[in-house]
Write an enzyme that holds these catalytic residues in place. Structure first.
Site, PDB file in Angstrom:
ATOM      1  N   LYS A   1     -71.931  -4.923 -34.706  1.00 45.44           N
ATOM      2  CA  LYS A   1     -70.925  -3.880 -34.451  1.00 45.44           C
ATOM      3  C   LYS A   1     -69.813  -3.877 -35.505  1.00 45.44           C
ATOM      4  O   LYS A   1     -69.647  -4.820 -36.267  1.00 45.44           O
ATOM      5  CB  LYS A   1     -70.342  -4.049 -33.040  1.00 45.44           C
ATOM      6  CG  LYS A   1     -71.325  -3.552 -31.975  1.00 45.44           C
ATOM      7  CD  LYS A   1     -70.710  -3.471 -30.604  1.00 45.44           C
ATOM      8  CE  LYS A   1     -71.753  -2.904 -29.628  1.00 45.44           C
ATOM      9  NZ  LYS A   1     -71.334  -3.013 -28.235  1.00 45.44           N
TER      10      LYS A   1
ATOM     11  N   ARG B   1     -76.797  -9.261 -25.870  1.00 43.45           N
ATOM     12  CA  ARG B   1     -77.573  -8.076 -26.289  1.00 43.45           C
ATOM     13  C   ARG B   1     -77.569  -8.020 -27.825  1.00 43.45           C
ATOM     14  O   ARG B   1     -76.506  -7.905 -28.425  1.00 43.45           O
ATOM     15  CB  ARG B   1     -76.926  -6.827 -25.684  1.00 43.45           C
ATOM     16  CG  ARG B   1     -77.645  -5.542 -25.946  1.00 43.45           C
ATOM     17  CD  ARG B   1     -76.954  -4.374 -25.240  1.00 43.45           C
ATOM     18  NE  ARG B   1     -77.642  -3.134 -25.472  1.00 43.45           N
ATOM     19  CZ  ARG B   1     -77.464  -2.370 -26.547  1.00 43.45           C
ATOM     20  NH1 ARG B   1     -76.604  -2.726 -27.481  1.00 43.45           N
ATOM     21  NH2 ARG B   1     -78.147  -1.243 -26.687  1.00 43.45           N
TER      22      ARG B   1
HETATM   23  C1  9MG Z   1     -75.976   0.576 -25.043  1.00 42.60           C
HETATM   24  N1  9MG Z   1     -75.000  -0.373 -25.512  1.00 42.60           N
HETATM   25  C2  9MG Z   1     -74.441  -0.411 -26.752  1.00 42.60           C
HETATM   26  N2  9MG Z   1     -73.575  -1.428 -26.833  1.00 42.60           N
HETATM   27  C3  9MG Z   1     -73.585  -2.036 -25.621  1.00 42.60           C
HETATM   28  C4  9MG Z   1     -72.907  -3.127 -25.064  1.00 42.60           C
HETATM   29  O1  9MG Z   1     -71.997  -3.806 -25.757  1.00 42.60           O
HETATM   30  N3  9MG Z   1     -73.162  -3.479 -23.804  1.00 42.60           N
HETATM   31  C5  9MG Z   1     -74.059  -2.775 -23.065  1.00 42.60           C
HETATM   32  N4  9MG Z   1     -74.272  -3.182 -21.793  1.00 42.60           N
HETATM   33  N5  9MG Z   1     -74.741  -1.731 -23.535  1.00 42.60           N
HETATM   34  C6  9MG Z   1     -74.494  -1.365 -24.785  1.00 42.60           C
END
Ligand code: 9MG
Length: 274
Positions: free
Chosen positions: A219, A253
């Site tokens: 990010k 994630r």
């Molecule tokens: C879809 N998406 C993109 N960034 C995310 C994040 O930080 N958390 C979650 N739960 N979904 C995300």
């Protein structure tokens, strides 16, 4: 499956691999938007040790435009069906649309991941009529404008209050807390400083006693701090994953599954002796 089972006390953090199926995918340049390539990507993530695949048919990157329900359904549901037919792996569906949630649950989704925390019409009802866990993410504003001027008096306190309110709404609707995963939403209406404060103080959400999901992979909070392009953010992404896991995040994630699994194994080995 209950979300509570995902909670960690020693390090048993699950890795959620990102599978974006949008034409403008966040950081894979849309490489995996075709069906066959997506399945190849899934196979690779499984061999790299992924625990959950998160399929997203709507781009939520800052400035992203809305996608129609029909487009999202056509991107996500056939792929979900194919993955469930071909592989033994948990699948999460990243959506904020009630109809996509409903179809996803019918076709075997294991988790619903909603960056809008079930605030769109019909979503609470769909989840209440199922037994699927749901990730409630915090976002200030909406993707198109959320990075314009994020403001908090107390970033941790306000996000915690948002969680408390959404948990109550869910429980009142019949979604019990055992099914809820919380996510502070890195990059969703937060400045660089706010993102790092959140990361450093992720443990502050532990008193809610629910599993936490952390999504920082590739990010801008990493790119802007380090002045790195999206394909140069691996070291930053791994560092943030470890910082989150050390504070008992249950799910990380990520785009880079193999490297994250390795990093978490190293962390886990040291935690045995703490
Ligand atoms: C879809 N998406 C993109 N960034 C995310 C994040 O930080 N958390 C979650 N739960 N979904 C995300």
């Amino acid at each position: 499956m209950t979300a509570k089972g995902l909670q960690t006390s020693t390090n048993n953090t699950k890795v959620m691999g990102i599978l974006n199926v949008t034409p403008d995918s966040f950081s894979d340049g849309g490489k995996f938007s075709s069906f066959d390539n997506a399945l190849i990507q899934v196979e690779q993530m499984i061999s790299d040790g992924v625990d959950i695949i998160d399929i997203g048919g709507e781009s939520t990157r800052p400035g992203a435009v809305d996608v129609t329900e029909a487009d999202e359904l056509s991107r996500v549901i056939p792929l979900l069906k194919a993955i469930k037919a071909k592989f033994d792996i948990k699948v999460s569906i990243d959506t904020s649309k009630a109809e996509v949630m409903s179809q996803a649950i019918i076709h075997g989704a294991d988790i619903i991941n909603d960056v809008r925390a079930l605030q769109n019409e019909g979503c609470l009802t769909v989840l209440a009529n199922s037994d699927v866990p749901v990730c409630l993410m915090h976002m200030q504003g909406m993707p198109r404008t959320m990075q314009e001027n994020p403001h908090y008096d107390d970033v941790i306190g306000e996000i915690k209050q948002f969680f408390i309110e959404r948990i109550k709404v869910c429980e009142d609707e019949g979604i019990n807390r055992e099914r809820i995963i919380l996510d502070p939403g890195f990059g969703f209406g937060k400045t660089l400083e706010q993102n790092y404060q959140l990361l450093a103080q992720l443990h502050q959400f532990s008193d809610l006693e629910l599993p936490l999901l952390s999504g920082t992979s590739r990010k801008s909070m990493i790119g802007n701090l380090l002045q790195r392009n999206v394909d140069e953010r691996l070291a930053g992404s791994l560092t943030t994953a470890i910082i989150a896991a050390q504070q008992n995040a249950s799910i990380i994630r990520v785009h880079d599954v193999k490297e994250t699994v390795d990093a978490l194994k190293v962390l886990s080995m040291t935690q045995k002796y703490q």
